[in-house]
Design a protein around this motif. Structure first.
Motif, PDB file in Angstrom:
ATOM      1  N   ASP A  16       0.785  -1.278  -0.056  1.00  0.00           N
ATOM      2  CA  ASP A  16      -0.205   0.039   0.125  1.00  0.00           C
ATOM      3  C   ASP A  16       0.974   1.232   0.049  1.00  0.00           C
ATOM      4  O   ASP A  16       0.282   2.376  -0.544  1.00  0.00           O
ATOM      5  CB  ASP A  16      -0.850  -0.017   1.146  1.00  0.00           C
ATOM      6  CG  ASP A  16      -0.254  -0.111   2.330  1.00  0.00           C
ATOM      7  OD1 ASP A  16       0.606  -1.060   2.583  1.00  0.00           O
ATOM      8  OD2 ASP A  16      -0.874   0.321   3.403  1.00  0.00           O
ATOM      9  N   TYR A  24       2.182   1.725  -3.554  1.00  0.00           N
ATOM     10  CA  TYR A  24       0.975   2.250  -4.459  1.00  0.00           C
ATOM     11  C   TYR A  24       0.718   3.575  -4.097  1.00  0.00           C
ATOM     12  O   TYR A  24       0.550   4.310  -5.302  1.00  0.00           O
ATOM     13  CB  TYR A  24      -0.155   1.186  -3.905  1.00  0.00           C
ATOM     14  CG  TYR A  24      -1.501   1.508  -4.736  1.00  0.00           C
ATOM     15  CD1 TYR A  24      -1.698   0.715  -6.086  1.00  0.00           C
ATOM     16  CD2 TYR A  24      -2.344   2.605  -4.616  1.00  0.00           C
ATOM     17  CE1 TYR A  24      -2.819   1.008  -6.852  1.00  0.00           C
ATOM     18  CE2 TYR A  24      -3.319   2.848  -5.280  1.00  0.00           C
ATOM     19  CZ  TYR A  24      -3.738   1.992  -6.613  1.00  0.00           C
ATOM     20  OH  TYR A  24      -4.718   2.321  -7.417  1.00  0.00           O
ATOM     21  N   ALA A  29       1.101   4.866  -8.496  1.00  0.00           N
ATOM     22  CA  ALA A  29       0.376   3.923  -9.041  1.00  0.00           C
ATOM     23  C   ALA A  29      -0.176   4.415 -10.542  1.00  0.00           C
ATOM     24  O   ALA A  29      -0.773   3.641 -11.030  1.00  0.00           O
ATOM     25  CB  ALA A  29      -0.776   3.526  -8.231  1.00  0.00           C
ATOM     26  N   LEU A  55      -2.248  -6.035  -4.889  1.00  0.00           N
ATOM     27  CA  LEU A  55      -2.103  -5.030  -3.848  1.00  0.00           C
ATOM     28  C   LEU A  55      -2.166  -5.485  -2.614  1.00  0.00           C
ATOM     29  O   LEU A  55      -3.444  -6.021  -2.036  1.00  0.00           O
ATOM     30  CB  LEU A  55      -3.271  -3.850  -4.282  1.00  0.00           C
ATOM     31  CG  LEU A  55      -3.069  -2.653  -3.148  1.00  0.00           C
ATOM     32  CD1 LEU A  55      -1.884  -2.002  -3.111  1.00  0.00           C
ATOM     33  CD2 LEU A  55      -4.092  -1.678  -3.646  1.00  0.00           C
ATOM     34  N   GLN A  85      -2.650  -4.795   1.033  1.00  0.00           N
ATOM     35  CA  GLN A  85      -2.727  -3.688   1.962  1.00  0.00           C
ATOM     36  C   GLN A  85      -2.656  -4.309   3.421  1.00  0.00           C
ATOM     37  O   GLN A  85      -3.188  -5.164   3.811  1.00  0.00           O
ATOM     38  CB  GLN A  85      -4.318  -3.128   1.838  1.00  0.00           C
ATOM     39  CG  GLN A  85      -4.895  -2.398   2.778  1.00  0.00           C
ATOM     40  CD  GLN A  85      -4.342  -0.920   2.755  1.00  0.00           C
ATOM     41  OE1 GLN A  85      -3.363  -0.759   3.441  1.00  0.00           O
ATOM     42  NE2 GLN A  85      -5.068  -0.157   2.172  1.00  0.00           N
ATOM     43  N   LEU A 140      -6.493  -5.340 -10.928  1.00  0.00           N
ATOM     44  CA  LEU A 140      -5.823  -5.286  -9.568  1.00  0.00           C
ATOM     45  C   LEU A 140      -6.480  -6.222  -8.778  1.00  0.00           C
ATOM     46  O   LEU A 140      -7.667  -6.110  -8.671  1.00  0.00           O
ATOM     47  CB  LEU A 140      -5.846  -4.050  -9.283  1.00  0.00           C
ATOM     48  CG  LEU A 140      -5.127  -3.454  -8.078  1.00  0.00           C
ATOM     49  CD1 LEU A 140      -4.365  -2.260  -7.922  1.00  0.00           C
ATOM     50  CD2 LEU A 140      -6.309  -3.475  -6.899  1.00  0.00           C
ATOM     51  N   HIS A 197      -7.190  -6.864  -4.733  1.00  0.00           N
ATOM     52  CA  HIS A 197      -6.681  -6.125  -3.344  1.00  0.00           C
ATOM     53  C   HIS A 197      -7.039  -7.280  -2.413  1.00  0.00           C
ATOM     54  O   HIS A 197      -7.840  -7.779  -2.322  1.00  0.00           O
ATOM     55  CB  HIS A 197      -7.778  -4.919  -3.195  1.00  0.00           C
ATOM     56  CG  HIS A 197      -7.664  -4.159  -2.106  1.00  0.00           C
ATOM     57  ND1 HIS A 197      -8.361  -4.805  -0.827  1.00  0.00           N
ATOM     58  CD2 HIS A 197      -7.419  -3.355  -1.870  1.00  0.00           C
ATOM     59  CE1 HIS A 197      -7.975  -3.720   0.226  1.00  0.00           C
ATOM     60  NE2 HIS A 197      -7.244  -2.684  -0.313  1.00  0.00           N
TER      61      HIS A 197
END
Ligand SMILES: Cc1ncc(C[n+]2csc(CCOP(=O)(O)OP(=O)(O)O)c2C)c(N)n1
Ligand SMILES: [Mg+2]
Length: 634
Positions: free
Chosen positions: A470, A473, A477, A494, A496, A576, A578
């Motif tokens: 994160d 990013y 990004a 991604l 997080q 993407l 997450h």
């Protein structure tokens, strides 16, 4: 031929090729650019004419941030083993200085990129132009002088007559494996638009031969004599093995001699992870097995490595009192590190020569058996880390495991900064020499997505899995939009964890209590940044950029999303995924150290305790200066 300096530059670049082993490649396969007053009417106009004439001559790509376009060019060049790259043109001022970080990254990683920043008027008639620095003590200094310390070649074309020599010098450095890095040719905005009568031969096809330098016979003989005395030898394979396409030669050498192979970040993939002589990662982010072999090694053969502090565990990795180094490297600069015996040569040529010269010699068979045992032991650790089943949120090692399992053997994993490079280095099961792409020379937060874009542009036949934290990013990004625009498929995972898991755990281990490493509200009570988690939604952010987004709540959902992504169309643009992970769930230990100095005086008990531990580690550090010559004299 009457052309502007910019038109001549573009025409020249389209005629440059590299050749190695009899195979030719276009040297500059495209040009990224962000236009401003410093390049719109010069290089911009020249690129437009070239595109209208033939869109394949020097395809133009638009980026969002100049740093991002340099990262993409670096990813491209690394994927192509430095035989092809991209050019990047920027305006003057901030557009140019945005490329400085990318230039440093390229130079540190020894990867060729051609940077063409615009520059202030050569004539100075309009001074100071918008964005001009104006140093009162030195009017000829411009912001582009910031490229000098981070470029392997820098020139500024003040007059058209200087262009041919500047371009030839630039091509020479781009294509010299021992010298390559960022190559910057600054172009004053008035000079770009100025016409000149060029000799036609400037635009003739030029093929830059990329040599496979062979080791000097006397140096080879000394290396062979030293190796024949080795009882606990170890190979440290760096990026040079991969750029030189020396992986088969390395394997043949290792199998013939029984010398096990440990890998740096750039060298990971030199041997497949399941080869019995593969010890995997070495150093601060290494496997305990590789680090045990390093600790005891009496002769270390470095191949194409720059021996970064991570590789040498800040010079604590090699503990044998008489350890000596033989360094195969295209750069003499790297060859003499650790007082090594330099074999200044191409990795493949040198390994082939060594294999032949050492015919009949092998390391003790117990050494080979111990390496195979270490390989098996570590594989079991990897299996457990991939299947940790941490709750309630998964551990990051499970995410890496899922990506490893779903990705194909030729696919590429891309990463650069945070806690993932260290975990990937020890845990990623490499199956292909080009399958592992972690930028850890400069470890640049923000390289991941932009670099991954360049990797995919260079290798459209491989799926590219970009792992990004994160923090990274949030830093950069925006090249996702470039991937959307060009319909380039990259699969971004991604991770997080609401802040810097990496620096948080480093801070904690150094007694600094994870200070400043979590993304939290400022608390009304404490006045510190230790309130609730911030409400940022990075999945929504990516979706707003036109990216296909999937939210995975569990590792099973992640696996399913990865499988779908794998079968998604090649021209469908970026995807993407997450996923949230627990920043406190760690990875298996490396039994190693990294020198990050701790405060000598501190009010905090945590810092004082860390300092005491630091001083213990410091005692094991070895400068390793003069070792080779000492022994040689004896
Ligand atoms: C441009 C840049 N700034 C700062 C750093 C120092 N740094 C290394 S890792 C890191 C945190 C990365 O955070 P994130 O991407 O979320 O990964 P995590 O540590 O959570 O795995 C920082 C600040 C860096 N490598 N690059
Ligand atoms: Mg993070």
């Amino acid at each position: 031929m009457r052309l502007t300096v910019a038109q001549a530059t573009v025409r020249f670049l389209t005629a440059q090729f590299t050749e190695r082993d009899g195979v030719e490649h276009r040297l500059i396969e495209g040009c990224f650019g962000i236009f401003g007053h410093g390049n719109v009417a010069g290089l911009g106009q020249a690129l437009l004419e070239a595109e209208l004439d033939d869109p394949s001559t020097l395809p133009y790509h638009q980026a969002r941030n100049e740093q991002g376009m340099v990262h993409a060019a670096v990813g491209y060049a690394r994927m192509r083993n430095r035989l092809s790259t991209l050019a990047c043109t920027s305006s003057i001022g901030p557009g140019a200085t945005n490329m400085v970080t990318g230039a440093a990254l390229a130079t540190i990683n020894r990867l060729p990129v051609l940077l063409l920043p615009g520059d202030v008027f050569a004539t100075r008639v309009a001074d100071p132009v918008l964005q001009q620095l104006e140093q009162p003590h030195s009017p000829d200094v411009t912001v582009n002088d910031a490229f000098r310390p981070v470029s392997r070649y820098f020139d500024r074309v003040w007059r058209p007559e200087q262009l041919p020599a500047a371009l030839l010098g630039a091509m020479r450095v781009l294509t010299d494996p021992g010298e390559t890095g960022a190559v910057t040719v600054a172009m004053p905005q008035d000079v770009q638009a100025e016409a000149y009568d060029w000799p036609a031969e400037l635009f003739a096809k030029r093929v830059w031969h990329v040599p496979r330098a062979v080791p000097e016979p006397a140096a080879l003989a000394r290396a062979v004599a030293l190796l024949r005395t080795a009882e606990r030898p170890l190979i440290v394979a760096g990026g040079g093995v991969i750029y030189s396409e020396a992986t088969d030669a390395l394997r043949a050498f290792a199998e013939a001699t029984g010398v096990p192979v440990a890998e740096t970040q750039a060298g990971k993939g030199s041997l497949p992870y399941d080869h019995p002589l593969s010890l995997g990662a070495v150093g601060a982010t290494g496997t305990p097995g590789a680090n045990r072999f390093a600790c005891e090694a009496d002769v270390v053969i470095g191949v194409g490595t720059r021996y970064s502090d991570f590789t040498t565990a800040s010079r604590t990795a090699f503990q044998d009192p008489g350890v000596r180094f033989v360094n195969i490297n295209v750069a003499g600069f790297d060859g003499v590190k650790h007082a090594g015996l330099p074999l200044v040569a191409d990795a493949r040529a040198a390994l082939e020569a060594l294999t032949e010269a050492l015919a009949g010699w092998t390391a003790p068979s117990t050494h080979r058996a111990a390496a195979a045992e270490a390989n098996r032991e570590w594989d079991a650790v990897v299996t457990a880390a991939y299947a940790k089943a941490h709750t309630p949120l998964p551990a990051q090692t499970e995410v890496l495991g899922a990506v490893n399992e779903v990705s194909g053997p030729r696919d590429v994993v891309v990463n650069a900064a945070g806690s993932m490079p260290g975990e990937l280095h020890k845990l990623w099961r490499t199956r292909d020499p080009k399958g592992y792409h972690v930028e850890y020379g400069y470890s640049t937060m923000g390289y991941e997505i932009a670099g991954g874009l360049g990797v995919r542009m260079a290798a459209p036949d491989r799926d590219v899995f970009v792992l990004v934290g994160d923090g990274s990013y949030l830093m950069m990004a925006q090249e996702l939009v470039t991937a959307v625009q060009e319909r380039i498929k990259i699969v971004v995972v991604l991770v997080q964890n609401h802040g810097f898991a990496s620096i948080g755990s480093l801070s904690e281990s150094l007694g600094s209590q994870r200070f400043g490493t979590a993304y939290r509200y400022r608390s009304g009570e404490s006045g510190r940044l230790d309130g609730g988690v911030l409400p940022v939604d990075l999945a929504a952010n990516a979706a707003s950029l036109g990216v296909t987004v999937v939210r995975a709540g569990t590792v099973d959902e992640l696996r399913a999303a990865l499988r779908d992504a794998k079968t998604a169309p090649a021209d469908g643009g970026p995807i993407l995924i997450h996923v949230e992970t627990d920043p406190l769930a760690g990875a298996p230990d490396s039994d190693s150290w990294w020198d990050v100095p701790v405060s000598e005086t501190a009010a905090l008990d945590t810092t004082r305790a860390a300092r005491a531990e630091y001083e213990q580690h410091k005692k094991t550090q070895r400068p390793l200066i003069g070792r080779y010559t000492e022994r040689n004299d004896a």
